[in-house]
Design a protein around this motif. Structure first.
Motif, PDB file in Angstrom:
ATOM      1  N   MET A   1     -44.739 -25.432  63.542  1.00  0.00           N
ATOM      2  CA  MET A   1     -45.378 -24.837  62.396  1.00  0.00           C
ATOM      3  C   MET A   1     -46.752 -26.203  62.650  1.00  0.00           C
ATOM      4  N   TYR A   2     -47.353 -27.145  63.438  1.00  0.00           N
ATOM      5  CA  TYR A   2     -48.455 -27.655  62.990  1.00  0.00           C
ATOM      6  C   TYR A   2     -49.377 -26.905  64.764  1.00  0.00           C
ATOM      7  N   SER A   3     -48.993 -26.218  65.245  1.00  0.00           N
ATOM      8  CA  SER A   3     -49.790 -25.096  65.613  1.00  0.00           C
ATOM      9  C   SER A   3     -50.017 -23.736  65.521  1.00  0.00           C
ATOM     10  N   TYR A   4     -49.261 -23.398  64.240  1.00  0.00           N
ATOM     11  CA  TYR A   4     -49.902 -22.627  63.858  1.00  0.00           C
ATOM     12  C   TYR A   4     -51.129 -22.916  62.572  1.00  0.00           C
ATOM     13  N   VAL A   5     -51.185 -24.136  62.208  1.00  0.00           N
ATOM     14  CA  VAL A   5     -52.070 -24.913  61.202  1.00  0.00           C
ATOM     15  C   VAL A   5     -53.139 -25.219  62.028  1.00  0.00           C
ATOM     16  N   MET A   6     -53.282 -25.314  62.983  1.00  0.00           N
ATOM     17  CA  MET A   6     -54.311 -25.526  64.056  1.00  0.00           C
ATOM     18  C   MET A   6     -55.104 -23.892  64.643  1.00  0.00           C
ATOM     19  N   GLN A   7     -54.193 -23.236  64.349  1.00  0.00           N
ATOM     20  CA  GLN A   7     -55.072 -22.435  65.173  1.00  0.00           C
ATOM     21  C   GLN A   7     -55.283 -21.678  63.906  1.00  0.00           C
ATOM     22  N   SER A  42     -49.483 -36.457  58.783  1.00  0.00           N
ATOM     23  CA  SER A  42     -48.124 -36.295  58.247  1.00  0.00           C
ATOM     24  C   SER A  42     -47.938 -34.891  57.814  1.00  0.00           C
ATOM     25  N   VAL A  43     -46.097 -35.010  58.178  1.00  0.00           N
ATOM     26  CA  VAL A  43     -45.619 -33.726  58.029  1.00  0.00           C
ATOM     27  C   VAL A  43     -46.487 -32.961  56.213  1.00  0.00           C
ATOM     28  N   HIS A  44     -46.184 -34.210  55.438  1.00  0.00           N
ATOM     29  CA  HIS A  44     -46.535 -33.758  54.108  1.00  0.00           C
ATOM     30  C   HIS A  44     -48.091 -33.071  53.743  1.00  0.00           C
ATOM     31  N   HIS A  45     -48.489 -33.407  55.114  1.00  0.00           N
ATOM     32  CA  HIS A  45     -49.856 -32.548  55.158  1.00  0.00           C
ATOM     33  C   HIS A  45     -49.844 -31.010  55.731  1.00  0.00           C
ATOM     34  N   VAL A  46     -49.382 -31.199  56.690  1.00  0.00           N
ATOM     35  CA  VAL A  46     -48.951 -30.135  58.031  1.00  0.00           C
ATOM     36  C   VAL A  46     -48.384 -28.928  56.751  1.00  0.00           C
ATOM     37  N   GLN A  47     -47.376 -29.075  56.494  1.00  0.00           N
ATOM     38  CA  GLN A  47     -46.245 -28.863  55.389  1.00  0.00           C
ATOM     39  C   GLN A  47     -46.981 -28.152  54.806  1.00  0.00           C
ATOM     40  N   LEU A  49     -50.815 -27.747  54.121  1.00  0.00           N
ATOM     41  CA  LEU A  49     -51.342 -26.252  55.062  1.00  0.00           C
ATOM     42  C   LEU A  49     -50.926 -25.462  55.070  1.00  0.00           C
ATOM     43  N   HIS A  50     -49.642 -25.334  56.197  1.00  0.00           N
ATOM     44  CA  HIS A  50     -48.761 -24.295  56.326  1.00  0.00           C
ATOM     45  C   HIS A  50     -48.088 -23.520  55.524  1.00  0.00           C
ATOM     46  N   ASP A  51     -48.449 -23.861  54.507  1.00  0.00           N
ATOM     47  CA  ASP A  51     -47.534 -22.619  53.061  1.00  0.00           C
ATOM     48  C   ASP A  51     -48.819 -22.307  52.822  1.00  0.00           C
ATOM     49  N   TYR A  52     -49.900 -22.740  52.758  1.00  0.00           N
ATOM     50  CA  TYR A  52     -51.381 -22.151  52.413  1.00  0.00           C
ATOM     51  C   TYR A  52     -52.046 -21.045  52.723  1.00  0.00           C
ATOM     52  N   PHE A  53     -51.714 -21.170  54.655  1.00  0.00           N
ATOM     53  CA  PHE A  53     -52.183 -19.741  55.354  1.00  0.00           C
ATOM     54  C   PHE A  53     -50.838 -19.019  55.299  1.00  0.00           C
ATOM     55  N   ARG A  54     -50.069 -19.434  55.182  1.00  0.00           N
ATOM     56  CA  ARG A  54     -48.561 -17.931  54.937  1.00  0.00           C
ATOM     57  C   ARG A  54     -48.341 -17.326  54.301  1.00  0.00           C
ATOM     58  N   LYS A  55     -49.309 -17.664  52.702  1.00  0.00           N
ATOM     59  CA  LYS A  55     -49.187 -17.367  51.714  1.00  0.00           C
ATOM     60  C   LYS A  55     -50.317 -16.613  51.734  1.00  0.00           C
ATOM     61  N   VAL A  56     -51.568 -17.315  52.338  1.00  0.00           N
ATOM     62  CA  VAL A  56     -52.759 -16.056  52.129  1.00  0.00           C
ATOM     63  C   VAL A  56     -53.206 -15.047  53.295  1.00  0.00           C
ATOM     64  N   GLY A  57     -51.718 -14.850  54.537  1.00  0.00           N
ATOM     65  CA  GLY A  57     -51.832 -14.515  55.394  1.00  0.00           C
ATOM     66  C   GLY A  57     -51.330 -12.823  55.093  1.00  0.00           C
ATOM     67  N   ALA A  58     -50.220 -13.508  53.831  1.00  0.00           N
ATOM     68  CA  ALA A  58     -49.432 -12.503  52.803  1.00  0.00           C
ATOM     69  C   ALA A  58     -49.690 -12.065  52.565  1.00  0.00           C
ATOM     70  N   GLY A  59     -51.691 -11.871  52.589  1.00  0.00           N
ATOM     71  CA  GLY A  59     -52.025 -11.500  51.079  1.00  0.00           C
ATOM     72  C   GLY A  59     -52.760 -11.893  49.766  1.00  0.00           C
ATOM     73  N   ASP A  60     -52.109 -13.025  49.402  1.00  0.00           N
ATOM     74  CA  ASP A  60     -52.679 -13.195  48.791  1.00  0.00           C
ATOM     75  C   ASP A  60     -54.081 -14.062  49.033  1.00  0.00           C
ATOM     76  N   THR A  61     -54.408 -13.805  46.854  1.00  0.00           N
ATOM     77  CA  THR A  61     -56.070 -14.373  48.012  1.00  0.00           C
ATOM     78  C   THR A  61     -55.841 -16.351  47.476  1.00  0.00           C
ATOM     79  N   ALA A  62     -57.213 -16.687  47.814  1.00  0.00           N
ATOM     80  CA  ALA A  62     -57.379 -17.965  46.743  1.00  0.00           C
ATOM     81  C   ALA A  62     -57.283 -18.311  45.867  1.00  0.00           C
ATOM     82  N   PRO A  63     -57.254 -19.432  45.276  1.00  0.00           N
ATOM     83  CA  PRO A  63     -56.862 -19.663  43.963  1.00  0.00           C
ATOM     84  C   PRO A  63     -58.358 -18.897  43.402  1.00  0.00           C
TER      85      PRO A  63
END
Length: 70
Positions: A1-7, A42-47, A49-63
């Motif tokens: 998950m961390y490597s995905y966020v960093m990427q 922290s796991v909280h921050h990484v999670q 960020l991961h959730d945000y990037f997955r959402k945006v990558g799924a075609g959702d737009t920024a708020p």
């Protein structure tokens, strides 16, 4: 998950201020993570960020982007 966020952070497809605001991770923390200054974020921050990037990558737009329902 961390490597995905960093990427995703290194790709800079979305402005970092937008990522911070949409993910709930403070901008200063996001910068430290992106620059590698925080060796064990922290796991909280990484999670968040991961959730945000997955959402945006799924075609959702920024708020801050307006979308109309069809």
């Amino acid at each position: 998950m961390y490597s995905y966020v960093m990427q995703q952070l290194r790709a800079k497809r979305v402005p970092q201020r937008t990522v911070a605001a949409a993910s709930g991770v403070p901008f200063s923390t996001l910068i430290k993570i992106a620059q590698g200054q925080t060796k064990a974020p922290s796991v909280h921050h990484v999670q968040a960020l991961h959730d945000y990037f997955r959402k945006v990558g799924a075609g959702d737009t920024a708020p801050d982007t307006n979308r109309e329902a069809a």
